[in-house]
Design a protein around this motif. Structure first.
Motif, PDB file in Angstrom:
ATOM      1  N   GLU A   1      50.051  11.639  16.899  1.00 51.12           N
ATOM      2  CA  GLU A   1      49.374  12.631  17.568  1.00 51.12           C
ATOM      3  C   GLU A   1      48.104  11.088  18.255  1.00 51.12           C
TER       4      GLU A   1
ATOM      5  N   GLU B   1      50.510  11.967  21.222  1.00 50.15           N
ATOM      6  CA  GLU B   1      50.184  13.214  21.818  1.00 50.15           C
ATOM      7  C   GLU B   1      49.898  13.527  23.746  1.00 50.15           C
TER       8      GLU B   1
ATOM      9  N   GLU C   1      48.914  15.980  26.648  1.00 48.61           N
ATOM     10  CA  GLU C   1      49.292  17.214  27.543  1.00 48.61           C
ATOM     11  C   GLU C   1      49.581  16.747  29.254  1.00 48.61           C
TER      12      GLU C   1
ATOM     13  N   THR D   1      55.321  21.763  31.927  1.00 48.52           N
ATOM     14  CA  THR D   1      55.156  21.543  30.008  1.00 48.52           C
ATOM     15  C   THR D   1      55.688  20.758  29.185  1.00 48.52           C
ATOM     16  N   THR D   2      55.130  20.691  28.021  1.00 47.20           N
ATOM     17  CA  THR D   2      55.219  19.410  27.078  1.00 47.20           C
ATOM     18  C   THR D   2      55.921  19.359  26.289  1.00 47.20           C
ATOM     19  N   ASP D   3      57.422  17.683  26.230  1.00 47.93           N
ATOM     20  CA  ASP D   3      58.293  18.650  25.402  1.00 47.93           C
ATOM     21  C   ASP D   3      57.813  18.035  23.800  1.00 47.93           C
ATOM     22  N   LYS D   4      57.417  18.584  22.702  1.00 48.78           N
ATOM     23  CA  LYS D   4      56.407  17.805  21.356  1.00 48.78           C
ATOM     24  C   LYS D   4      57.369  16.786  20.761  1.00 48.78           C
ATOM     25  N   ASP D   5      58.991  16.934  20.787  1.00 49.07           N
ATOM     26  CA  ASP D   5      59.244  15.908  20.798  1.00 49.07           C
ATOM     27  C   ASP D   5      59.801  14.743  21.129  1.00 49.07           C
TER      28      ASP D   5
ATOM     29  N   GLN E   1      57.399  14.383  24.092  1.00 52.38           N
ATOM     30  CA  GLN E   1      56.519  13.431  24.762  1.00 52.38           C
ATOM     31  C   GLN E   1      56.211  13.447  26.232  1.00 52.38           C
TER      32      GLN E   1
ATOM     33  N   THR F   1      45.546  14.291  23.549  1.00 47.39           N
ATOM     34  CA  THR F   1      45.112  15.552  23.091  1.00 47.39           C
ATOM     35  C   THR F   1      43.844  15.423  21.928  1.00 47.39           C
TER      36      THR F   1
END
Length: 805
Positions: free
Chosen positions: A299, A302, A304, A319-323, A325, A352
């Protein structure tokens, strides 16, 4: 008075401090040159005499882990009753007696036969006694003594775990607790320093330290960074004897992991990114990806992304790709190369989860510039409107232009455009289009009343250098069929006054013979297929030929209706039964259209309230005649009457055939006289065939009771033979009577009289007469009669066999 004797315990002893410091290799066996004797007198402990070396009378000491080749000497038992003549015998009992510890029964010497381990058993409790060999009685009371094993340093410290795992946050302060290790020593902690353990660090400096007495591991270096090094392996040593030379030691490994904290802001690897995107890219399609690197994990890494400024702020989104970053840049609106072909964006990456402890390191965000180049693509022509609406009057001649559509090539090349009509939307080819200028014209006559709206589709296609050579009429041959566009064209056909009004329905009315003048008999209304702008305005009038001679008048109500009125009093249907009244209907549009419609008026007879009774003049002329309805009713009555008569006759005929007795008492031939063996299964057929067996029951004078006699004719019966009349003759006689009897119903002809015949090969199988025989019968002959008599043969043959046995 009881005499108490003394029991001597003699053992080898030396100075305690000398014993403990003597190495194992210097241990000796056997009895020492000088020993001390302890005297026990009776059970009283007040008689105990001690040597000045302070040894307890009942306690011996041995060193563990004896390595000599001979048995280790423990001590000696001696009683003051022992005269040396061998009359006494020494015995030993208790822990390890006879196995671990043995005694010389003659001399009382005690020896240890095995190596002793204090860690297994530190104390042994034994009991000694002297007995008379001859009598077997004890000469001294049993005495208890203790053998205590003195400890030597023969066990190294052991850690509770072979490997320890611990973790601490990176960037921790010096002295931060990591983990505590623990080692234990099996040696005696109350005797010397054999079990006193101290800790030291062999590997892991200068990052970590350990407290020597507690085994607590702490950080020893400031600002250890996980991003530089995440795993540490520390080796801890535990040494007994208080860490002095010669002590034993053990080690363990401690794996220490630095956990991540958010001490690194995101950083773009480059300050500027460039992407290219075709202008035909649809909205919400991705353009490219950018990524800011963050040395942290989970985390803390992470990110944004956001677009903070730029001329494409409203054209693009991120947008952010959560996988991964990554920041995904996408199109928000349709692009147009001709309008704008370059966009410059400023993208910002922010953590974040921010740790306030490390804000002094700087802002935890970074920004980069993104340049997006829009590429030109060969776009299809674009119409000036999304849809076209046109109007045309229905009476226009063929080839009349009704409107024009316009399309242009949006590309920089500005290629010319050719137009065509999609024939799937105009199957009847009512319209056509000029392929060069897009003007739409009619190719057939129109009729609004047939079809009000025509919905067609016009196709516009680019004409490039390649397909300028190939084009035929309205059909364009394009090398790239995708470079065409379509637009709907809605064509409304406008009305002209080309249809005359007419009655809304077919009017056929009546007038009563007793009608009075100026009486309304019918209201008329009209319709028109046309649709004038100001609405319909019809006018009604009688045709000129009927205006003066007609017996009826017409009144226009000025509301698109008209009324028919009588012109005279009373009408006679014998003189004129039907009137045909011509009515002229006109509209008020241009050009005026009119039509003549006819109203049929019949003269009818009515009651005093004006309700129609009859409109048929022929019925009055022929009063004796009947109407069609009356004739049909009479015909139906005749048919019903005929059907009734036929059914009644059929029922009457059927009733004549029914038996006279129709009740439960009608048993007819079911009463059978059984005075013989019986008739078998035929007895259930409701016919008395008992007479076949009993000729005495025949009665020639008895009438048939199962049918109604139709005549008084009596059938002639022949005389019946009695007594020994053969049954065959009787059956033949009955058959003959039935054949010539006219009153016998048909079903009697189905009666079957079967005669078995005289005699039988098998003769009688009845056993009724078997009791009259004096002896047993022989049934062996049953076996010769074949399979049908096998059962009987088995039964009676078995009986014979039983009797024989």
């Amino acid at each position: 008075m009881r005499t108490y004797h003394c029991f001597w315990l003699l053992f080898w002893a030396g100075q305690p401090h000398q014993t403990f410091l003597t190495p194992l290799s210097q241990r000796t066996s056997g009895f020492p040159e000088k020993g001390k004797v302890l005297v026990l007198s009776g059970n009283s402990r007040q008689d105990i005499r001690r040597s000045k070396r302070s040894w307890m009378w009942n306690q011996f000491f041995l060193l563990e882990e004896y390595t000599g080749t001979d048995y280790q000497y423990v001590g000696k038992l001696h009683s003051d009753q022992d005269k040396g003549d061998g009359s006494l015998k020494y015995i030993l009992s208790g822990d390890g007696a006879g196995d671990l510890f043995i005694i010389n029964e003659n001399t009382g010497d005690i020896q240890a036969t095995k190596r002793l381990d204090r860690e297994e058993k530190p104390v042994y409790i034994l009991r000694a006694q002297a007995i008379n060999r001859r009598t077997g009685r004890p000469v001294e009371p049993e005495s208890e003594f203790i053998i205590k094993i003195h400890d030597i340093n023969d066990n190294e410290p052991m850690f509770t775990k072979d490997v320890y795992n611990a973790s601490i946050p990176e960037m921790s302060d010096v002295g931060t607790f990591v983990v505590q290790v623990t080692a234990t020593d099996a040696d005696d902690p109350t005797y010397g320093n054999s079990a006193k353990v101290v800790y030291s660090i062999l590997q892991g400096q200068p990052y970590f330290s350990v407290e020597s007495e507690t085994g607590i591991i702490k950080t020893a270096l400031l600002n250890m960074d996980r991003e530089n090094r995440e795993q540490y392996q520390v080796v801890i040593q535990a040494k007994d004897m208080g860490g002095q030379m010669g002590g034993l030691s053990g080690t363990t490994t401690v794996n220490i992991t630095l956990t991540d904290v958010n001490d690194n802001p995101p950083r773009f690897p480059q300050s500027t990114y460039q992407f290219r995107v075709p202008e035909s890219t649809p909205p919400n399609s991705p353009v490219g990806r950018i990524k800011a690197n963050d040395a942290d994990v989970d985390e803390n890494a992470e990110i944004e992304y956001s677009i903070t400024e730029g001329d494409g702020y409203d054209m693009f989104g991120i947008t952010t790709d959560k996988d991964t970053q990554e920041g995904i840049i996408s199109v928000k609106k349709a692009l147009d190369f001709e309008s704008k072909n370059l966009y410059i964006l400023k993208v910002e990456a922010t953590n974040t989860h921010v740790d306030p402890r490390f804000l002094y390191l700087g802002p935890f965000k970074d920004s980069a510039t993104v340049r997006i180049q829009v590429e030109d693509v060969d776009e299809p022509p674009v119409f000036s409107r999304p849809a076209y609406i046109m109007e045309v009057k229905e009476d226009v001649p063929i080839n009349t232009v009704i409107g024009t559509v316009t399309a242009q090539d949006p590309d920089a090349a500005k290629n010319p455009v050719k137009y065509s009509v999609d024939r799937h939307t105009d199957m009847d080819r009512v319209f056509n289009i000029n392929s060069g200028n897009g003007s739409i014209f009619t190719s057939k006559l129109l009729d609004r009343e047939t079809l009000l709206w025509h919905n067609i589709t016009v196709i516009a296609a680019e004409i490039t250098e390649l397909n300028k050579i190939f084009h035929l009429s309205d059909f364009i041959i394009s090398d790239n069929p995708k470079q065409s566009s379509r637009v709907p064209v809605f064509i409304k056909v406008l009305d002209i006054n080309d249809n005359a009004p007419e009655f809304a329905m077919f009017y056929e009315t009546f007038v009563c013979e007793n009608a009075k003048a100026e009486q309304l008999i019918q209201t008329l209304s009209a319709v028109d297929k046309d649709d004038p702008y100001s609405g319909h305005q019809f006018s009604f009038s009688l045709a000129p030929e009927a205006a003066t001679t007609s017996n009826f008048t017409l009144q226009d109500n000025r509301d698109n209706t008209a009324g028919i009125f009588t012109r005279k009093n009373r009408y006679n249907r014998h003189e004129m039964s039907t009137y045909f009244l011509p009515v002229v209907i006109s509209d008020n549009d241009y050009p005026i259209q009119s039509s003549t419609e006819t109203v049929t008026i019949r003269v009818c007879a009515c009651d005093h309230r004006g309700k129609m009774l009859s409109c048929n003049a022929e019925a009055l002329i022929h009063p004796t005649g009947l109407s069609t309805g009356a004739l049909i009713a009479i015909l139906l009555c005749i048919i019903i009457l005929l059907v009734t008569v036929v059914l009644f006759a059929a029922l009457r005929r059927q009733r004549k055939k029914e038996p006279l007795i129709i009740s439960k008492e009608d048993i007819r031939d079911n009463i059978v006289s059984y005075n013989d063996e019986g008739g078998g299964e035929e007895d259930t057929q409701a016919f008395d065939i008992g007479t076949l067996r009993n000729p005495e029951a025949i009665d020639d004078n008895k009438f048939r009771r199962d049918i109604v006699p139709e005549t008084l004719f009596m059938p002639q019966r022949t005389a019946t033979a009695r007594d020994n009349t053969d049954v065959r003759d009787f059956i033949n006689q009955r058959l003959k009577e039935n054949d010539i009897d006219p009153t016998a119903p048909p079903y009697d002809s189905l009666a079957t009289y079967a005669y078995e015949g005289n005699g039988s090969v098998a003769e009688s199988l009845s056993s009724l007469e078997s009791v009259t025989t004096d002896g047993d019968q022989d049934y062996d002959y049953l076996s010769d009669w074949g399979p049908r008599f096998k059962k009987l043969a088995d039964m009676y043959g078995a009986m014979d066999s039983d009797k024989d046995s």
